[in-house]
Structures are given as structure tokens and as C-alpha cells.
Design a protein around this motif. Structure first.
Motif, mmCIF file in Angstrom:
data_model
loop_
_atom_site.group_PDB
_atom_site.id
_atom_site.type_symbol
_atom_site.label_atom_id
_atom_site.label_comp_id
_atom_site.label_asym_id
_atom_site.label_seq_id
_atom_site.Cartn_x
_atom_site.Cartn_y
_atom_site.Cartn_z
ATOM 1 N N GLY A 1 35.249 -21.770 -12.774
ATOM 2 C CA GLY A 1 34.074 -21.510 -11.945
ATOM 3 C C GLY A 1 32.888 -22.208 -12.549
ATOM 4 O O GLY A 1 32.867 -22.493 -13.750
ATOM 5 N N PRO A 2 31.887 -22.503 -11.733
ATOM 6 C CA PRO A 2 30.720 -23.232 -12.215
ATOM 7 C C PRO A 2 29.940 -22.432 -13.253
ATOM 8 O O PRO A 2 30.109 -21.212 -13.346
ATOM 9 C CB PRO A 2 29.884 -23.449 -10.948
ATOM 10 C CG PRO A 2 30.360 -22.427 -9.985
ATOM 11 C CD PRO A 2 31.790 -22.154 -10.308
ATOM 12 N N PRO A 3 29.070 -23.123 -14.009
ATOM 13 C CA PRO A 3 28.208 -22.397 -14.942
ATOM 14 C C PRO A 3 27.396 -21.377 -14.142
ATOM 15 O O PRO A 3 26.947 -21.682 -13.041
ATOM 16 C CB PRO A 3 27.302 -23.488 -15.523
ATOM 17 C CG PRO A 3 27.439 -24.677 -14.618
ATOM 18 C CD PRO A 3 28.791 -24.568 -13.991
ATOM 19 N N GLY A 4 27.260 -20.182 -14.674
ATOM 20 C CA GLY A 4 26.455 -19.179 -13.976
ATOM 21 C C GLY A 4 27.232 -18.379 -12.941
ATOM 22 O O GLY A 4 26.677 -17.531 -12.256
ATOM 23 N N ALA A 5 28.536 -18.625 -12.826
ATOM 24 C CA ALA A 5 29.342 -17.889 -11.842
ATOM 25 C C ALA A 5 29.627 -16.475 -12.308
ATOM 26 O O ALA A 5 30.041 -15.638 -11.515
ATOM 27 C CB ALA A 5 30.654 -18.625 -11.572
ATOM 28 N N GLY A 6 29.415 -16.229 -13.598
ATOM 29 C CA GLY A 6 29.701 -14.889 -14.138
ATOM 30 C C GLY A 6 31.006 -14.834 -14.913
ATOM 31 O O GLY A 6 31.544 -13.759 -15.154
#
Ligand code: AMP
Length: 184
Positions: free
Chosen positions: A8-13
């Protein structure tokens, strides 16, 4: 016993969810980003080598990451499971992980893909306030994600072990859905 890979992208959790599941299963949460940040903070030889890549939102060269992951997965506490957060980050790393797991006689159970829209990501990361979280660097990290890491979604989807989860909700709801999908 649990072996999970978070995509998942950075900041997706990823970090938040990986921590919740690591606690649930009693296995280590292995974040390559965290290992590297600690190395930078301690100004170790590795830290000095990786700092500029991290500051610019680039991936650190594979040659600096692979040994580290091999050693970490061989640690005693990772024998009964692990949650990988931030690794693999490109196809070469995913191939490396396949070979490593074969070598040490392990298999992963699921790859969890956390999906979040770009604008939400930028918003979240700007509020997180880490040193590599300026808007320019964030947008660059997103671009690096799309180019190098996102192809792993197809890589793992073909093996039918990928579960996709909408990460654009509160952490508790996301965790509940992941647990349901992985039958935990
Ligand atoms: P993260 O905390 O996972 O967002 O990682 C922070 C930074 O560490 C990334 O922007 C990369 O510079 C570096 N990094 C973390 N994991 C990896 C990896 N598997 N391969 C290359 N670079 C990584």
C-alpha cells in the motif's frame, strides 16, 4: 502462526495495521522503514549510507536492504511468524523474499493491500510531520510507489493470496476487515 506482507502507498496505514496484527498474533512487526530510521538516528554505517535516499523519498538500494531483511527473518523471535511492513518494495525484493522463504522453509499466508486515494495520503502525511513528510517529498514517494511497488499487486494477485482492503476508514474498521479476510 501468521506471516503477512503489507502493501500500500505511504500513509495508507500499513504501520498501524501491522502493529495491531503483530500484537494479535504475538509475532514481530518488521518495518524496514523503522529499522532504517533507527540506523539514521544512531548514525550507524548503514544510517549514513541511506539517509540521503530517505530524505529525498527514494528507495534505498536493494544491496543495503536485502541482507538486513535476511538477518531479521532468521532471528529467533521471527521463527513463529512476522508481519512485514514496507518490504518488499519492488519486484527484485519480492523475488528475493521468495527465495529467502524457500531457503528458511517458510511461506507467507497473505499479502494485504491497503488502498487509499492519493489526496487522502497527502493530507494524512502532511499532518504526520515526519522529516521525510514535506509535500514535495510525499508526492515523490507516491510516484516511486506507483512505479516500483504497485506492480507487486499483480505479482501477488496471480498467486491468489492477495486481499485488498479499503484503508480510507478508521483504523479499527480496517483492522476488523483485515482479520475477517484472513480468517483470524
Ligand atoms: P517507510 O517507513 O516504509 O515509508 O519507509 C521510509 C523510507 O525508508 C522509504 O521512503 C525508503 O527510502 C526507505 N525504505 C523503507 N523500506 C524500504 C525498502 N524495502 N526498500 C528500499 N527502501 C526502503
Amino acid at each position: 502462526m501468521a506471516r503477512l506482507i503489507f502493501l500500500g502507498p505511504p500513509g495508507a496505514g500499513k504501520g498501524t495495521q501491522a502493529a495491531i496484527l503483530a500484537q494479535l498474533f504475538g509475532v514481530p512487526h518488521i518495518s524496514t522503514g523503522e529499522i532504517l530510521r533507527t540506523a539514521v538516528a544512531n548514525e550507524t554505517e548503514l544510517g549514513l549510507k541511506v539517509k540521503s535516499y530517505m530524505d529525498e523519498g527514494e528507495l534505498v538500494p536493494d544491496s543495503l536492504i536485502l541482507d538486513l531483511v535476511r538477518e531479521r527473518l532468521k532471528d529467533q523471535d521471527a521463527g513463529s511468524g512476522w508481519i512485514l511492513d514496507g518490504f518488499p518494495r519492488n519486484v527484485a525484493q519480492a523475488n528475493f523474499l521468495d527465495h529467502l522463504l524457500t531457503d528458511i522453509g517458510q511461506v507467507y499466508d497473505y499479502v494485504v493491500d491497503l488502498e487509499v486515494a492519493d489526496d487522502t495520503i497527502v493530507d494524512r502525511l502532511l499532518h504526520r510531520g515526519r522529516k521525510d513528510d514535506t509535500e514535495t517529498v510525499i508526492r515523490h514517494r507516491l510516484q516511486v510507489y506507483r512505479e516500483q511497488t504497485e506492480p507487486l499487486i499483480d505479482f501477488y494477485r496471480q498467486r491468489e493470496q492477495l486481499v485488498a482492503v479499503n484503508g480510507d476508514r478508521n483504523p479499527e474498521s480496517v483492522a476488523t476487515e483485515i482479520k475477517h479476510l484472513i480468517h483470524a
